[in-house]
Structures are given as C-alpha cells and as structure tokens.
Design an enzyme around this catalytic site. Structure first.
Site, PDB file in Angstrom:
ATOM      1  N   MET A 144      -3.579  -3.345 -10.681  1.00  0.00           N
ATOM      2  CA  MET A 144      -4.512  -4.312 -11.259  1.00  0.00           C
ATOM      3  C   MET A 144      -5.939  -4.031 -10.760  1.00  0.00           C
ATOM      4  O   MET A 144      -6.834  -4.866 -10.937  1.00  0.00           O
ATOM      5  CB  MET A 144      -4.093  -5.736 -10.922  1.00  0.00           C
ATOM      6  CG  MET A 144      -2.696  -6.061 -11.470  1.00  0.00           C
ATOM      7  SD  MET A 144      -2.391  -7.816 -11.725  1.00  0.00           S
ATOM      8  CE  MET A 144      -2.526  -8.454 -10.084  1.00  0.00           C
TER       9      MET A 144
ATOM     10  N   ARG B 289      -6.389  -9.597  -3.008  1.00  0.00           N
ATOM     11  CA  ARG B 289      -6.658 -11.035  -2.845  1.00  0.00           C
ATOM     12  C   ARG B 289      -7.202 -11.366  -1.458  1.00  0.00           C
ATOM     13  O   ARG B 289      -7.701 -12.476  -1.248  1.00  0.00           O
ATOM     14  CB  ARG B 289      -5.401 -11.850  -3.129  1.00  0.00           C
ATOM     15  CG  ARG B 289      -5.021 -11.856  -4.606  1.00  0.00           C
ATOM     16  CD  ARG B 289      -3.912 -12.849  -4.895  1.00  0.00           C
ATOM     17  NE  ARG B 289      -3.713 -13.053  -6.327  1.00  0.00           N
ATOM     18  CZ  ARG B 289      -2.728 -12.502  -7.039  1.00  0.00           C
ATOM     19  NH1 ARG B 289      -1.848 -11.716  -6.462  1.00  0.00           N
ATOM     20  NH2 ARG B 289      -2.631 -12.748  -8.336  1.00  0.00           N
TER      21      ARG B 289
ATOM     22  N   HIS C 249      -3.366   0.991  -2.435  1.00  0.00           N
ATOM     23  CA  HIS C 249      -3.378   1.669  -3.734  1.00  0.00           C
ATOM     24  C   HIS C 249      -3.535   3.180  -3.548  1.00  0.00           C
ATOM     25  O   HIS C 249      -2.862   3.969  -4.215  1.00  0.00           O
ATOM     26  CB  HIS C 249      -4.552   1.169  -4.592  1.00  0.00           C
ATOM     27  CG  HIS C 249      -4.463  -0.267  -4.999  1.00  0.00           C
ATOM     28  ND1 HIS C 249      -5.366  -1.214  -4.568  1.00  0.00           N
ATOM     29  CD2 HIS C 249      -3.596  -0.926  -5.815  1.00  0.00           C
ATOM     30  CE1 HIS C 249      -5.058  -2.388  -5.103  1.00  0.00           C
ATOM     31  NE2 HIS C 249      -3.986  -2.241  -5.855  1.00  0.00           N
TER      32      HIS C 249
ATOM     33  N   GLY D 132       4.591  -0.239  -4.543  1.00  0.00           N
ATOM     34  CA  GLY D 132       4.492  -0.579  -3.126  1.00  0.00           C
ATOM     35  C   GLY D 132       5.582  -1.552  -2.693  1.00  0.00           C
ATOM     36  O   GLY D 132       5.942  -2.462  -3.444  1.00  0.00           O
TER      37      GLY D 132
HETATM   38  P1  AMP Z   1      -1.723  -4.571  -7.478  1.00  0.00           P
HETATM   39  O1  AMP Z   1      -2.963  -3.868  -7.912  1.00  0.00           O
HETATM   40  O2  AMP Z   1      -1.933  -5.538  -6.357  1.00  0.00           O
HETATM   41  O3  AMP Z   1      -0.910  -5.096  -8.615  1.00  0.00           O
HETATM   42  O4  AMP Z   1      -0.810  -3.442  -6.813  1.00  0.00           O
HETATM   43  C1  AMP Z   1      -0.530  -2.236  -7.475  1.00  0.00           C
HETATM   44  C2  AMP Z   1       0.527  -1.490  -6.704  1.00  0.00           C
HETATM   45  O5  AMP Z   1       0.070  -1.286  -5.369  1.00  0.00           O
HETATM   46  C3  AMP Z   1       1.851  -2.249  -6.581  1.00  0.00           C
HETATM   47  O6  AMP Z   1       2.922  -1.332  -6.686  1.00  0.00           O
HETATM   48  C4  AMP Z   1       1.770  -2.843  -5.202  1.00  0.00           C
HETATM   49  O7  AMP Z   1       3.024  -3.070  -4.606  1.00  0.00           O
HETATM   50  C5  AMP Z   1       1.033  -1.761  -4.461  1.00  0.00           C
HETATM   51  N1  AMP Z   1       0.381  -2.307  -3.270  1.00  0.00           N
HETATM   52  C6  AMP Z   1      -0.464  -3.371  -3.200  1.00  0.00           C
HETATM   53  N2  AMP Z   1      -0.832  -3.605  -1.920  1.00  0.00           N
HETATM   54  C7  AMP Z   1      -0.191  -2.676  -1.167  1.00  0.00           C
HETATM   55  C8  AMP Z   1      -0.151  -2.387   0.237  1.00  0.00           C
HETATM   56  N3  AMP Z   1      -0.835  -3.101   1.115  1.00  0.00           N
HETATM   57  N4  AMP Z   1       0.615  -1.357   0.657  1.00  0.00           N
HETATM   58  C9  AMP Z   1       1.332  -0.617  -0.243  1.00  0.00           C
HETATM   59  N5  AMP Z   1       1.319  -0.834  -1.560  1.00  0.00           N
HETATM   60  C10 AMP Z   1       0.580  -1.847  -2.025  1.00  0.00           C
END
Ligand code: AMP
Length: 275
Positions: free
Chosen positions: A21, A178, A28, A138
């Site tokens: 996102m 966030r 990421h 993740g």
């Molecule tokens: P998001 O942009 O938050 O939807 O996350 C995109 C991807 O990054 C998802 O697969 C999440 O699980 C992964 N992700 C987000 N935060 C972390 C983190 N701190 N460590 C590892 N992966 C992450």
C-alpha cells in the site's frame, strides 16, 4: 500492466511480485530485496485498496508519497511499479469477491469484518494482472499471509508464496506505515506490543504452557502503558489460527492494540520448553 506482464512472459522472463500500500519503510524494502532473488523482473504494486477498509478506518488518510516510494524502489532494483487508481481496479458495477470460510473468523478478522475478503480479492486481481511466478509477503501481517497461502492452495494458483520475517525499529517496534500517526508519547507506548510478545516468548520458554496465563501476563504489561487499549491478545495455532489452550508445541501469539487513535498489530511464535 497486463500487456507489459505478457511481454515479459513471452520473452521467457520470470516475474517476482511484491504487493504493497506504499509509503515504504525498511520492511517493504526487505520484501523487495527478497523478491529480487525470485524472478528476472521485479514488480511492486502500490495500491491503497478501498474494499479492505471499513467506513470508520483510515482509507482516506492513509499516508503516501509516490516520488519517495519510486526512488526507494529503484534503489533496491525494482523494475516496474504498478500504481493504479481506484477506478482502474474497481468500476462502478464491480461485484465479484474472494471469500474464505474460516480464516477470516479469527484475530483481526473479528474486529475488521470484510477486511480479508477485500485483501483476498485485491491480491487475486493483482495476481491476474501481473501474472507472477512468486510473490513476497511479510510475517508482520501474519493472518494475511495465512489467508493468501490458503487461497493459493484452494484455487490452484501457480504462484510461489514467500514469507519475510518482521523488520523492526532498533527498540523492537514492528515497522509500519501507520507508525507515522503516533505522537511522541504514543510512540513510547507502542513499544508495549513488542514487550508483551517478548514476555510471552520468555514465559513459554520457561515452561508456562497455559495460554490463558500467557495472555493475561501480556495484557497486563500492555495495560501498564498509557494510551493503550487492547483489541485482542491471542495464542493460536499458526496454521488454522484457532485458539490453543496449551503451548505444548509452537504457537502464535498475535495482538492488536490501539495506541491513541492508531491500531497496531504484531505477532511472534512462542516455543515451549523442551520436556
Ligand atoms: P502494507 O504496505 O503495509 O500493506 O504492506 C505490504 C507488505 O509488506 C505486506 O506483505 C506486509 O506484511 C509487509 N510488511 C509491512 N510491514 C512489514 C515489516 N515491518 N516487516 C516485514 N514485512 C512488512
């Protein structure tokens, strides 16, 4: 994007994919570095998916900075960024969803009804558009990972799902887009999630098997920090996500906590003492 993916496949290239996102942090980037190893071309999507947010959630205020994301993605070798607008993904007559029977009934699914339906649907759409051989997720969003793995098996999607451990700040807070919502005081209280999970891990390693006791200890620790309100603390089976009574084999401790107006999640595997 579909034409570009088809072109890559026609030239015999394999595609690795990281859905996000946006508003990138080191978590990421770790997914992207891993993705680099799993395909000739690395594609990242940036899409804040409206159908996985309820009306009261932060869809409208979700942070973003496309220019910054593009340069960070370039720095880790991303070949293509797919950043569609909402209308390109969902036209007005959109009505087809992917719904899992059981897994959304636990953990975050209980306080975010419809969330995993939105996630499973958008990930399926992105898989169909990008046609990856491998996709990286993740462990931070553990339930999401389990949902995607199940969906890939159930629907025979020919895509390898790769999981990456949670990337943390130096004090232990799981990185999250966030986290930028947190004030200085709230940032201090946000450490309660990591501390509670470490406490759970420590107690399980010392021989405490009673899940209720582990949950109580973790909850007390979180409540001792100001601005916190527990959504859930659970100890569950890492595959089915069903609650367990006893940690006599590895179990997942997962939690969601409001810190001020920000809802944070985190999880860790608890390993019992060797008998
Ligand atoms: P998001 O942009 O938050 O939807 O996350 C995109 C991807 O990054 C998802 O697969 C999440 O699980 C992964 N992700 C987000 N935060 C972390 C983190 N701190 N460590 C590892 N992966 C992450």
């Amino acid at each position: 994007m579909q034409q570009e993916a088809r072109r890559l496949l026609q030239t015999g290239k394999t595609i690795a994919f990281v859905p996000t996102m946006g508003y990138f942090h080191e978590g990421h980037l770790a997914l992207m570095r891993e993705g680099r190893k799993h395909g000739d071309a690395l594609i990242v999507s940036i899409f804040v998916n409206p159908i996985q947010f309820s009306h009261s959630e932060d869809f409208k205020t979700y942070p973003g900075n496309l220019d910054r994301d593009v340069s960070l993605a370039e720095s880790v070798g991303v070949d293509l960024i797919f950043a569609p607008d909402t209308g390109a993904m969902y036209d007005n007559a959109f009505q087809t969803y992917i719904d899992l029977e059981m897994l959304p009934g636990y953990l975050c699914g209980t306080s975010r009804p419809g969330h995993f339906r939105g996630v499973a649907t958008v990930v399926t759409k992105l898989f169909n558009i990008i046609k990856p051989h491998a996709a990286v997720f993740g462990e931070k969003d553990y339930q999401q990972l389990v949902v995607i793995r199940r969906m890939v098996r159930d629907l025979n999607l020919d895509i390898k799902i790769i999981a990456i451990p949670t990337v943390r700040e130096s004090d232990g807070l799981a990185m999250s887009s966030r986290n930028t919502y947190l004030s200085e005081d709230e940032r201090r209280s946000s450490l309660s999630l990591f501390q509670a999970l470490k406490k759970g891990q420590g107690s399980a390693a010392q021989g405490i098997k009673d899940a209720k006791q582990l949950i109580r200890e973790a909850s007390e620790l979180i409540r001792a920090y100001p601005y916190t309100k527990i959504d859930y603390v659970a100890v569950c089976d890492p595959e089915t996500l069903e609650d367990v009574d006893l940690v006599d084999r590895p179990a997942l401790m997962a939690l969601a906590v409001w810190v001020g107006k920000t809802r944070l999640i985190d999880n860790m595997i608890l390993k019992p003492i060797e008998d």
